[in-house]
Design an enzyme around this catalytic site. Structure first.
Site, PDB file in Angstrom:
ATOM      1  N   GLU A  68     -11.862  14.103  12.643  1.00  0.00           N
ATOM      2  CA  GLU A  68     -11.169  14.402  11.397  1.00  0.00           C
ATOM      3  C   GLU A  68     -11.946  15.484  10.669  1.00  0.00           C
ATOM      4  O   GLU A  68     -13.044  15.867  11.069  1.00  0.00           O
ATOM      5  CB  GLU A  68     -11.050  13.160  10.501  1.00  0.00           C
ATOM      6  CG  GLU A  68     -10.043  12.145  10.971  1.00  0.00           C
ATOM      7  CD  GLU A  68      -9.771  11.055   9.942  1.00  0.00           C
ATOM      8  OE1 GLU A  68     -10.237  11.195   8.788  1.00  0.00           O
ATOM      9  OE2 GLU A  68      -9.107  10.068  10.295  1.00  0.00           O
TER      10      GLU A  68
ATOM     11  N   HIS B 232       0.804  -1.220   0.000  1.00  0.00           N
ATOM     12  CA  HIS B 232       0.000   0.000   0.000  1.00  0.00           C
ATOM     13  C   HIS B 232       0.840   1.274   0.000  1.00  0.00           C
ATOM     14  O   HIS B 232       0.320   2.371   0.168  1.00  0.00           O
ATOM     15  CB  HIS B 232      -0.944   0.012   1.212  1.00  0.00           C
ATOM     16  CG  HIS B 232      -2.191   0.793   1.001  1.00  0.00           C
ATOM     17  ND1 HIS B 232      -2.355   2.078   1.448  1.00  0.00           N
ATOM     18  CD2 HIS B 232      -3.337   0.476   0.366  1.00  0.00           C
ATOM     19  CE1 HIS B 232      -3.544   2.525   1.115  1.00  0.00           C
ATOM     20  NE2 HIS B 232      -4.169   1.567   0.459  1.00  0.00           N
TER      21      HIS B 232
ATOM     22  N   ASP C 238      -7.427   5.088   8.960  1.00  0.00           N
ATOM     23  CA  ASP C 238      -8.761   5.066   8.376  1.00  0.00           C
ATOM     24  C   ASP C 238      -9.035   3.774   7.615  1.00  0.00           C
ATOM     25  O   ASP C 238     -10.174   3.320   7.545  1.00  0.00           O
ATOM     26  CB  ASP C 238      -8.932   6.252   7.417  1.00  0.00           C
ATOM     27  CG  ASP C 238      -9.007   7.573   8.156  1.00  0.00           C
ATOM     28  OD1 ASP C 238      -9.244   7.565   9.372  1.00  0.00           O
ATOM     29  OD2 ASP C 238      -8.826   8.620   7.508  1.00  0.00           O
TER      30      ASP C 238
END
Length: 518
Positions: free
Chosen positions: A298, A122, A183
């Site tokens: 957030e 990732h 997240d």
């Protein structure tokens, strides 16, 4: 984290205590042929034997290096789809001891080969790539028994190859969960800890690397070292946020807390940035002991033209709510809308009072009247929200596209300065600002890259003092500037724990394997 819309994510992070390249060159056919000959040589001459610490050195290690086309292709790019680097093989370990043996095999050569651990791949700029070397497929070690925990001392021992979503499910069986989350949960423990690991709980608990008690790390010397803040602390803090430069994280002892069952998931909308940032800082200033704030905070900035695009991936807003938000932007003459996203955790014993608590909190905020949206969801449903967005984006064919992301720490924490992650200094609060954009059409990648460069140039020109998170720099001088006063210490740690420069070469932070210039 909406990966389709052009969105800016903002995490406000308060003061914390101390408790706790350009496109990479492709490997040549000559290099690949040479290494394959080396593999064949080891198949013929290697004999079983034990090193001093009992690590088995046998041809079995070499047999786990896959050189077929599909394996090589999968390991030649990462989530960013911006850089490419062809390895000469992909290693499939079954235990950390296999990783030790592979690294010792490398450094036993006159010219060692590079090694890079890869979990879900990732990374955006090559951290998981090993040009001309060997990529370690950490997924090969993934087993169901790689999470063990102490319910009394509130920690879990987790394999570096484990996905956070699997850690969540394993700990929930005991009514516990890690305190801090990114997240997106379908990434590995070792991967996020090698970068930092930030999310909406950071204002309470700090980044994920501030919630680790102990690590097992395989260094570039082929040594397995158990380290902590009190034992081999220089390696412990170097590995946390160290971008894979000092060792392969194979185990982490993670701090836990009692897990809630449900969440009031909230988004409130703003038409101006001043109210937006003021309320965000108000929310993160509320101490946990007061019991009056959010457990997660957030923010997001979304351009008006992307509101309709958000329909394809939003796991929160309905179509009618998106229409309502688009009308707000038009009515106010703004080009953007701002959201604060909050989460209030609760259990059965607090269910009767949580709605009143939320109402009192919302009364303190200055969002546009009538633009508070609330969802009552399970704890798992909230934490795995991006996983549902991923499914929609994959179905739309816009997941496996280039992601020219730009993530910045903008001063506005006092993270433990012994950790490798570079942050701006001298501020009580700074924002983690992420431009999380996808290149879905011809020319998008080049345009978005230019825009990212313009943002960095502006910050440099205006003396903003920001630092990149998930960083990318095109030169070693750029990396020196990025780490600033930490650079000398990091270079010394690299010489100590990876003196032949074999670990995680894809980002070009230090000289390549076998170089004498470390």
């Amino acid at each position: 984290m909406n990966q389709q819309t052009q969105a800016a994510q903002l995490h406000s992070i308060p003061a914390l205590s101390n408790n706790n390249m350009p496109r990479a060159c492709l490997a040549t056919f000559v290099m690949a042929t040479s290494f394959l000959s080396t593999i064949n040589h080891f198949h013929m001459v290697a004999t079983a034997g034990l090193a001093d610490d009992g690590i088995l050195l046998t041809p079995d290690i070499v047999s786990r290096i896959h050189t077929d086309h599909d394996s090589i292709a999968r390991a030649s790019s990462d989530f960013g789809h911006i850089v490419e680097a062809i390895p000469n093989g992909v290693f499939h370990p079954t235990s950390p001891a296999d990783i030790v043996a592979l690294i010792r095999l490398s450094i036993s050569q006159p010219k060692p080969f590079a090694v890079a651990p890869r979990g879900q791949g990732h990374s955006a700029r090559g951290q998981a790539l090993a040009p001309g070397g060997i990529v370690i497929d950490m997924r090969s070690m993934r087993r169901g028994d790689h999470v063990s925990m102490s319910s009394e001392q509130l920690w879990a021992d987790v394999g570096g190859e484990q996905l956070w979503i699997d850690v969540l499910h394993a700990t929930l069986e005991h009514g516990l969960a890690p305190r801090m989350w990114t997240d997106y949960l379908r990434i590995t423990v070792g991967g996020t800890l090698s970068n930092g690991g930030i999310g909406g709980q950071a204002f309470r608990h700090g980044p994920q690397i501030s919630n680790v008690h102990e690590l097992d790390v395989v260094t570039g010397m082929g040594e397995m070292i158990t380290c902590s803040p009190d034992k081999d602390s220089d390696l412990f803090f170097a590995a946390l946020g160290g971008l894979g430069q000092f060792g392969v994280i194979t185990r982490a002892r993670i701090a836990l807390e009692p897990a809630p069952k449900r969440v009031l998931w909230v988004r409130v909308a703003y038409a101006d940035v001043e109210s937006f940032t003021s309320d965000q800082e108000l929310l993160i200033s509320k101490p946990a002991s007061s019991g009056s704030g959010f457990d997660y905070v957030e923010g997001q900035v979304q351009m008006n033209r992307t509101l309709t695009e958000g329909r394809r991936s939003s796991s929160f807003f309905s179509a009618s709510e998106l229409d309502q938000l688009a009308k707000l932007v038009l009515d106010t003459g703004s080009t953007a809308i701002y959201y604060i996203e909050g989460a209030m955790y609760y259990n059965d014993d607090t269910a009767s009072s949580v709605n009143q608590k939320l109402e009192r909190l919302l009364e303190e905020l200055n969002f546009v009247p009538g633009f508070a949206f609330v969802r009552d969801v399970s704890y798992v449903e909230f934490l795995d929200r991006v996983g549902r967005e991923e499914q929609k984006l994959r179905a739309a064919g816009v997941w496996d596209v280039p992601h020219p992301w730009l993530n910045l720490f903008v001063p506005r924490d006092r993270w433990d300065d012994r950790m490798t992650t570079a942050t701006p200094g001298g501020e009580d609060v700074f924002y983690a600002v992420g431009l999380l954009r996808s290149a879905v059409a011809a020319g998008d990648l080049e345009r978005l890259e230019r825009e990212n460069a313009a943002v960095l140039a502006f910050c440099d020109r205006e003396g903003v003092g920001c630092r990149q998170y998930l960083p990318h720099h095109a030169s070693r001088d750029g990396w020196r500037r990025h780490f600033g006063e930490k650079w000398g210490r990091l270079a010394a740690l690299k010489r100590r724990y990876d003196p032949r420069g074999i670990l995680s070469p894809g980002q070009g932070i230090f000289p390549a394997a076998g170089s004498d210039s470390l």
